[in-house]
Design a protein around this motif. Structure first.
Motif, PDB file in Angstrom:
ATOM      1  N   VAL A 174       0.833  -1.204   0.000  1.00 29.06           N
ATOM      2  CA  VAL A 174       0.000   0.000   0.000  1.00 29.06           C
ATOM      3  C   VAL A 174       0.865   1.251   0.000  1.00 29.06           C
ATOM      4  CG1 VAL A 174      -1.752   1.334   1.242  1.00 29.06           C
ATOM      5  CG2 VAL A 174      -1.873  -1.159   1.223  1.00 29.06           C
ATOM      6  N   GLY A 175       0.576   2.157  -0.935  1.00 33.54           N
ATOM      7  CA  GLY A 175       1.087   3.518  -0.911  1.00 33.54           C
ATOM      8  C   GLY A 175      -0.091   4.433  -0.638  1.00 33.54           C
ATOM      9  N   GLY A 176      -0.622   5.032  -1.713  1.00 30.84           N
ATOM     10  CA  GLY A 176      -1.830   5.836  -1.550  1.00 30.84           C
ATOM     11  C   GLY A 176      -3.099   5.025  -1.465  1.00 30.84           C
ATOM     12  N   GLY A 177      -3.031   3.756  -1.900  1.00 31.54           N
ATOM     13  CA  GLY A 177      -4.155   2.850  -1.679  1.00 31.54           C
ATOM     14  C   GLY A 177      -4.972   2.467  -2.896  1.00 31.54           C
ATOM     15  N   GLY A 178      -4.608   2.944  -4.093  1.00 31.14           N
ATOM     16  CA  GLY A 178      -5.406   2.627  -5.266  1.00 31.14           C
ATOM     17  C   GLY A 178      -5.428   1.149  -5.602  1.00 31.14           C
ATOM     18  N   LEU A 179      -4.285   0.476  -5.438  1.00 27.41           N
ATOM     19  CA  LEU A 179      -4.197  -0.942  -5.771  1.00 27.41           C
ATOM     20  C   LEU A 179      -5.056  -1.778  -4.836  1.00 27.41           C
ATOM     21  CD1 LEU A 179      -2.946  -3.333  -7.291  1.00 27.41           C
ATOM     22  CD2 LEU A 179      -0.975  -3.174  -5.746  1.00 27.41           C
ATOM     23  N   ILE A 180      -4.888  -1.574  -3.534  1.00 29.78           N
ATOM     24  CA  ILE A 180      -5.654  -2.384  -2.601  1.00 29.78           C
ATOM     25  C   ILE A 180      -7.141  -2.042  -2.659  1.00 29.78           C
ATOM     26  CG2 ILE A 180      -5.462  -0.911  -0.527  1.00 29.78           C
ATOM     27  CD1 ILE A 180      -4.854  -3.588   0.998  1.00 29.78           C
ATOM     28  N   ARG A 202       3.319   4.897   6.421  1.00 24.98           N
ATOM     29  CA  ARG A 202       2.155   4.073   6.745  1.00 24.98           C
ATOM     30  C   ARG A 202       0.884   4.916   6.831  1.00 24.98           C
ATOM     31  NH1 ARG A 202       0.965   4.028  12.160  1.00 24.98           N
ATOM     32  NH2 ARG A 202      -0.093   2.033  11.860  1.00 24.98           N
ATOM     33  N   CYS A 203       0.495   5.466   5.702  1.00 24.80           N
ATOM     34  CA  CYS A 203      -0.672   6.351   5.732  1.00 24.80           C
ATOM     35  C   CYS A 203      -1.982   5.588   5.934  1.00 24.80           C
ATOM     36  CB  CYS A 203      -0.730   7.206   4.474  1.00 24.80           C
ATOM     37  SG  CYS A 203      -0.908   6.312   2.931  1.00 24.80           S
ATOM     38  N   LEU A 204      -2.102   4.366   5.424  1.00 24.54           N
ATOM     39  CA  LEU A 204      -3.346   3.619   5.621  1.00 24.54           C
ATOM     40  C   LEU A 204      -3.496   3.182   7.070  1.00 24.54           C
ATOM     41  CD1 LEU A 204      -5.929   2.299   4.651  1.00 24.54           C
ATOM     42  CD2 LEU A 204      -4.584   0.297   3.964  1.00 24.54           C
ATOM     43  N   GLY A 205      -2.458   2.594   7.632  1.00 29.96           N
ATOM     44  CA  GLY A 205      -2.543   2.161   9.021  1.00 29.96           C
ATOM     45  C   GLY A 205      -2.850   3.318   9.963  1.00 29.96           C
ATOM     46  N   ALA A 206      -2.209   4.458   9.736  1.00 32.92           N
ATOM     47  CA  ALA A 206      -2.460   5.627  10.582  1.00 32.92           C
ATOM     48  C   ALA A 206      -3.898   6.115  10.436  1.00 32.92           C
ATOM     49  CB  ALA A 206      -1.483   6.744  10.232  1.00 32.92           C
ATOM     50  N   ALA A 207      -4.410   6.083   9.208  1.00 30.91           N
ATOM     51  CA  ALA A 207      -5.791   6.515   8.973  1.00 30.91           C
ATOM     52  C   ALA A 207      -6.787   5.589   9.665  1.00 30.91           C
ATOM     53  CB  ALA A 207      -6.066   6.566   7.474  1.00 30.91           C
ATOM     54  N   LEU A 208      -6.554   4.288   9.575  1.00 32.00           N
ATOM     55  CA  LEU A 208      -7.463   3.344  10.228  1.00 32.00           C
ATOM     56  C   LEU A 208      -7.430   3.512  11.742  1.00 32.00           C
ATOM     57  CD1 LEU A 208      -6.750   0.179   8.033  1.00 32.00           C
ATOM     58  CD2 LEU A 208      -8.788   1.647   7.966  1.00 32.00           C
ATOM     59  N   GLU A 209      -6.264   3.808  12.291  1.00 25.47           N
ATOM     60  CA  GLU A 209      -6.161   4.041  13.730  1.00 25.47           C
ATOM     61  C   GLU A 209      -6.865   5.326  14.138  1.00 25.47           C
ATOM     62  OE1 GLU A 209      -1.776   1.873  13.957  1.00 25.47           O
ATOM     63  OE2 GLU A 209      -1.953   4.026  14.372  1.00 25.47           O
ATOM     64  N   ALA A 210      -6.761   6.363  13.298  1.00 25.11           N
ATOM     65  CA  ALA A 210      -7.347   7.664  13.617  1.00 25.11           C
ATOM     66  C   ALA A 210      -8.834   7.741  13.277  1.00 25.11           C
ATOM     67  CB  ALA A 210      -6.600   8.766  12.877  1.00 25.11           C
ATOM     68  N   GLY A 211      -9.314   6.834  12.447  1.00 24.08           N
ATOM     69  CA  GLY A 211     -10.708   6.873  12.010  1.00 24.08           C
ATOM     70  C   GLY A 211     -10.953   7.795  10.842  1.00 24.08           C
ATOM     71  N   GLU A 212      -9.867   8.332  10.250  1.00 27.09           N
ATOM     72  CA  GLU A 212      -9.980   9.206   9.090  1.00 27.09           C
ATOM     73  C   GLU A 212      -8.596   9.372   8.477  1.00 27.09           C
ATOM     74  OE1 GLU A 212     -11.207  13.098  10.292  1.00 27.09           O
ATOM     75  OE2 GLU A 212      -9.625  13.294  11.794  1.00 27.09           O
ATOM     76  N   ILE A 214      -5.241  10.933   7.597  1.00 24.71           N
ATOM     77  CA  ILE A 214      -4.414  11.976   8.195  1.00 24.71           C
ATOM     78  C   ILE A 214      -3.071  11.987   7.474  1.00 24.71           C
ATOM     79  CG2 ILE A 214      -5.517  11.827  10.466  1.00 24.71           C
ATOM     80  CD1 ILE A 214      -3.076  10.169  11.393  1.00 24.71           C
ATOM     81  N   GLU A 215      -2.330  13.072   7.635  1.00 22.48           N
ATOM     82  CA  GLU A 215      -1.005  13.149   7.036  1.00 22.48           C
ATOM     83  C   GLU A 215       0.020  12.478   7.945  1.00 22.48           C
ATOM     84  OE1 GLU A 215       0.434  16.799   5.541  1.00 22.48           O
ATOM     85  OE2 GLU A 215      -1.102  16.940   3.994  1.00 22.48           O
ATOM     86  N   VAL A 216       0.948  11.765   7.315  1.00 22.28           N
ATOM     87  CA  VAL A 216       2.008  11.089   8.056  1.00 22.28           C
ATOM     88  C   VAL A 216       3.348  11.437   7.424  1.00 22.28           C
ATOM     89  CG1 VAL A 216       0.496   9.177   8.690  1.00 22.28           C
ATOM     90  CG2 VAL A 216       1.892   9.009   6.614  1.00 22.28           C
ATOM     91  N   PRO A 217       4.435  11.348   8.166  1.00 18.56           N
ATOM     92  CA  PRO A 217       5.762  11.518   7.551  1.00 18.56           C
ATOM     93  C   PRO A 217       6.081  10.304   6.685  1.00 18.56           C
ATOM     94  CG  PRO A 217       5.967  10.891   9.855  1.00 18.56           C
ATOM     95  CD  PRO A 217       4.509  11.130   9.616  1.00 18.56           C
ATOM     96  N   VAL A 218       6.832  10.534   5.615  1.00 23.48           N
ATOM     97  CA  VAL A 218       7.199   9.427   4.724  1.00 23.48           C
ATOM     98  C   VAL A 218       8.682   9.487   4.423  1.00 23.48           C
ATOM     99  CG1 VAL A 218       4.901   9.265   3.697  1.00 23.48           C
ATOM    100  CG2 VAL A 218       6.599  10.750   2.643  1.00 23.48           C
ATOM    101  N   ALA A 228       3.052   7.994  -0.027  1.00 22.51           N
ATOM    102  CA  ALA A 228       1.977   8.995   0.047  1.00 22.51           C
ATOM    103  C   ALA A 228       1.816   9.464   1.490  1.00 22.51           C
ATOM    104  CB  ALA A 228       0.664   8.422  -0.463  1.00 22.51           C
ATOM    105  N   ARG A 229       1.743  10.772   1.676  1.00 16.19           N
ATOM    106  CA  ARG A 229       1.581  11.292   3.040  1.00 16.19           C
ATOM    107  C   ARG A 229       0.172  11.046   3.575  1.00 16.19           C
ATOM    108  NH1 ARG A 229       4.406  16.776   1.596  1.00 16.19           N
ATOM    109  NH2 ARG A 229       6.547  16.421   2.266  1.00 16.19           N
ATOM    110  N   ARG A 230      -0.802  10.942   2.678  1.00 17.26           N
ATOM    111  CA  ARG A 230      -2.201  10.776   3.090  1.00 17.26           C
ATOM    112  C   ARG A 230      -2.848   9.727   2.198  1.00 17.26           C
ATOM    113  NH1 ARG A 230      -7.398  12.590   1.971  1.00 17.26           N
ATOM    114  NH2 ARG A 230      -8.633  13.346   3.737  1.00 17.26           N
ATOM    115  N   VAL A 231      -3.495   8.759   2.795  1.00 15.91           N
ATOM    116  CA  VAL A 231      -4.153   7.730   2.008  1.00 15.91           C
ATOM    117  C   VAL A 231      -5.325   8.334   1.231  1.00 15.91           C
ATOM    118  CG1 VAL A 231      -5.862   7.008   3.750  1.00 15.91           C
ATOM    119  CG2 VAL A 231      -4.949   5.328   2.113  1.00 15.91           C
ATOM    120  N   GLY A 232      -5.634   7.784   0.082  1.00  9.50           N
ATOM    121  CA  GLY A 232      -6.765   8.262  -0.706  1.00  9.50           C
ATOM    122  C   GLY A 232      -8.095   8.053   0.007  1.00  9.50           C
ATOM    123  N   ASP A 233      -9.038   8.946  -0.244  1.00 11.31           N
ATOM    124  CA  ASP A 233     -10.359   8.825   0.382  1.00 11.31           C
ATOM    125  C   ASP A 233     -11.056   7.534  -0.033  1.00 11.31           C
ATOM    126  OD1 ASP A 233     -10.117  11.261   1.717  1.00 11.31           O
ATOM    127  OD2 ASP A 233     -10.952  12.398   0.039  1.00 11.31           O
TER     128      ASP A 233
END
Length: 310
Positions: A174-180, A202-212, A214-218, A228-233
């Motif tokens: 997973v990067g921005g999440g288009g493939l998965i 880890r933008c997807l894991g951070a988003a799932l933990e936060a519930g939305e 969010i931006e992460v360092p990469v 990707a700093r932020r996973v796709g919507d």
């Protein structure tokens, strides 16, 4: 979120422009894994990654005018957009971050696209590309957060359902999440989907933990393809509903997986392309006995020296 009808339609559009990549079955004990695995070899796709699936589907469903298309990319999507635009007769402008490997940047230029290198990482290139789009009116090509792109990537799931009857688990980097997002949108909840990210991006894991989202360092060796700093919507919505778990692996794990792919198969996977397999070779994901596991090896655009030596 794209549905199966969208993915089937995408498959009809793009199949003449892409390769139906093979699935390779490897025996128990290969890569040190205690179950047999199937590898979906998207590293053999046109341009060396899965990205042309989404790029072609987006262009073939858009009204592309004289301004052509514009995109930002760490390299693989830029290659895909350049190739698809050349094939379909469109002008393409690609904005690439300076963190991308020089070899990737030169390959994007060789596709015929106009290339601008931007200081920083993918998100910095994306901001510059968005500004250019506002100036020219070109069709925007997002590497992972457009329904048409996600549906195109979902054609991998369609192929897998035909190539690996009875698949139980699909492991995807997973990067921005288009493939998965595309693969999970095809299988919905009928197959276990395992996401794998570098622990430095880890933008997807951070988003799932936060519930939305969010931006992460990469950072790290896979930052050009998975940074990707932020996973796709779209990916966040799909993953929240249909991804079973989200794992992380280290840079050493990724390098070892690259070497394992080369050592066992004589295939060169880039760091992002080997990240999914790293979850199994590192033990981050341990399949059950007899579990039918497919690993998506999604890219090959790598400098061979760190993997195979001089």
């Amino acid at each position: 979120m794209p549905g199966r009808d969208d993915i089937e339609a995408a498959h009809q559009r793009v199949s003449r422009h892409i390769r139906r990549t093979p699935v390779l079955d490897v025996a128990t004990g290969t890569f040190g894994v205690d179950v047999p695995l199937s590898l979906k070899l998207e590293l053999l796709q046109v341009t060396g990654s899965f990205k042309p699936r989404g790029a072609f589907n987006r262009m073939l469903t858009a009204d592309v005018g004289e301004a052509g298309v514009v995109a930002a990319s760490g390299g693989n999507f830029g290659l895909a957009v350049g190739h698809a635009a050349h094939t379909l007769g469109f002008h393409a402008e690609i904005f690439v971050p300076a963190t991308s490997p020089t070899a990737k940047i030169e390959r994007v230029r060789a596709s015929g696209a106009d290339v601008t290198v931007v200081d920083g990482v993918y998100d910095d290139a994306a901001a510059a590309a968005a500004a250019r789009r506002s100036e020219t009116g070109a069709v925007w090509m997002h590497p992972y957060d457009q329904p048409e792109v996600v549906a195109g990537q979902g054609t991998i799931g369609l192929e897998l359902s035909q190539q690996v009857p009875g698949v139980e688990t699909v492991v995807v980097s997973v990067g921005g999440g288009g493939l998965i997002a595309g693969i999970a949108s095809w299988f919905v909840s009928g197959v276990r989907i395992v996401a794998v990210e570098p622990d430095t991006s880890r933008c997807l894991g951070a988003a799932l933990e936060a519930g939305e989202p969010i931006e992460v360092p990469v950072s790290g060796i896979a930052v050009d393809s998975l940074g990707a700093r932020r996973v796709g919507d779209i990916a966040f919505q799909v993953a929240s509903a249909h991804v079973d778990r989200c794992l992380t692996v280290s840079e050493d794990d990724i390098r070892q997986a690259q070497r394992a792919i080369w050592g066992e198969l004589r295939l060169l996977a880039e760091p992002g392309g080997a990240t999914a397999l790293a979850a199994l070779t590192s033990g981050a994901y341990r399949p059950e006995p007899e579990e039918r596991v497919v690993v998506v090896v999604c890219g090959s655009n790598a400098d061979p020296v760190p993997v195979i030596g001089h």
